[in-house]
Design a protein around this motif. Sequence first.
Motif, short mmCIF file in Angstrom:
data_model
loop_
_atom_site.label_atom_id
_atom_site.label_comp_id
_atom_site.label_asym_id
_atom_site.label_seq_id
_atom_site.Cartn_x
_atom_site.Cartn_y
_atom_site.Cartn_z
N PHE A 1 40.52 42.43 24.95
CA PHE A 1 40.16 41.45 25.95
C PHE A 1 39.23 40.37 25.40
N GLY A 2 38.72 40.52 24.22
CA GLY A 2 37.77 39.56 23.66
C GLY A 2 36.35 40.06 23.85
N ALA A 3 35.39 39.21 23.51
CA ALA A 3 33.98 39.63 23.57
C ALA A 3 33.52 39.89 25.00
N LYS A 4 33.87 39.04 25.92
CA LYS A 4 33.44 39.20 27.32
C LYS A 4 34.61 39.51 28.23
N GLY A 5 35.80 39.59 27.67
CA GLY A 5 37.00 39.76 28.49
C GLY A 5 37.06 41.07 29.23
N SER A 6 36.58 42.14 28.60
CA SER A 6 36.67 43.43 29.27
C SER A 6 35.75 43.49 30.48
N ALA A 7 34.60 42.87 30.39
CA ALA A 7 33.68 42.86 31.54
C ALA A 7 34.31 42.11 32.70
N ASN A 8 34.91 40.96 32.41
CA ASN A 8 35.57 40.21 33.48
C ASN A 8 36.78 40.97 34.02
N PHE A 9 37.55 41.56 33.12
CA PHE A 9 38.73 42.31 33.57
C PHE A 9 38.33 43.49 34.44
N LEU A 10 37.34 44.27 33.98
CA LEU A 10 36.91 45.43 34.76
C LEU A 10 36.30 45.02 36.09
N SER A 11 35.54 43.93 36.11
CA SER A 11 34.95 43.44 37.37
C SER A 11 36.03 43.01 38.35
N ARG A 12 37.01 42.30 37.84
CA ARG A 12 38.10 41.84 38.73
C ARG A 12 38.96 43.01 39.20
N ALA A 13 39.22 43.96 38.31
CA ALA A 13 40.00 45.12 38.71
C ALA A 13 39.25 45.95 39.76
N THR A 14 37.95 46.07 39.60
CA THR A 14 37.15 46.80 40.59
C THR A 14 37.15 46.07 41.93
N ALA A 15 37.01 44.77 41.90
CA ALA A 15 37.02 43.99 43.14
C ALA A 15 38.38 44.07 43.84
N ALA A 16 39.45 44.01 43.07
CA ALA A 16 40.79 44.11 43.66
C ALA A 16 41.02 45.50 44.25
N SER A 17 40.59 46.53 43.54
CA SER A 17 40.73 47.89 44.06
C SER A 17 39.90 48.09 45.32
N ALA A 18 38.72 47.52 45.35
CA ALA A 18 37.86 47.64 46.54
C ALA A 18 38.48 46.91 47.73
N ALA A 19 39.08 45.74 47.48
CA ALA A 19 39.72 45.00 48.57
C ALA A 19 40.92 45.78 49.11
N LEU A 20 41.72 46.36 48.22
CA LEU A 20 42.86 47.17 48.66
C LEU A 20 42.39 48.42 49.41
N PHE A 21 41.33 49.04 48.93
CA PHE A 21 40.76 50.21 49.61
C PHE A 21 40.32 49.85 51.02
N PHE A 22 39.68 48.71 51.16
CA PHE A 22 39.23 48.24 52.48
C PHE A 22 40.43 48.00 53.41
N ALA A 23 41.49 47.37 52.87
CA ALA A 23 42.67 47.09 53.68
C ALA A 23 43.37 48.38 54.10
N VAL A 24 43.47 49.34 53.20
CA VAL A 24 44.11 50.61 53.54
C VAL A 24 43.26 51.37 54.56
N SER A 25 41.95 51.29 54.44
CA SER A 25 41.06 51.95 55.41
C SER A 25 41.24 51.36 56.80
#
Length: 114
Positions: A43-67
Motif C-alpha cells: 500500500f505504500g508508506a501511508k497507504g495501509s493506514a488509509n486503507f485500513l481506516s477506510r475499510a473499518t469505516a465501510a464495515s462500520a457503515a454496513l454494520f449500522f445498516a444491517v442493524s
Amino acid sequence: MYTVLVVVQVILALSIIGLVFLQQGKGAEAGAAFGSGASGTVFGAKGSANFLSRATAASAALFFAVSLSLAYLVSQRHESSSVVDRVSQPAAATQGVPDEESVPPAEPSDEIPE
C-alpha cells in the motif's frame, strides 16, 4: 432473510474487530508486525493506514445498516415472542385449585400436639 442478515452482521462484527486490531495506534508498534510500519509495503508508506481506516469505516457503515434492517424486521413481526403474552391468565389461575365449598372442614382432634 432474518437469518442471512444475522450471519452478515456477525461477519461484519468480526471484520471490524480484526481491522481495528490491525491498525497502528499512537506510539504502538503492533501494526508494524503486519507490515504497516515499512515503507516498501503493497500500500505504500501511508497507504495501509488509509486503507485500513477506510475499510473499518465501510464495515462500520454496513454494520449500522444491517442493524437498522434487523431492527425493522423484528418490529414488523406480528407474533408475540413473550411467554407472558402467550399464557392465558384466567385458565392458568383456576386450574387445579379446589373451591372452598367443595373442601370439607377439618374435624377437630382431641390430641394435643407436643
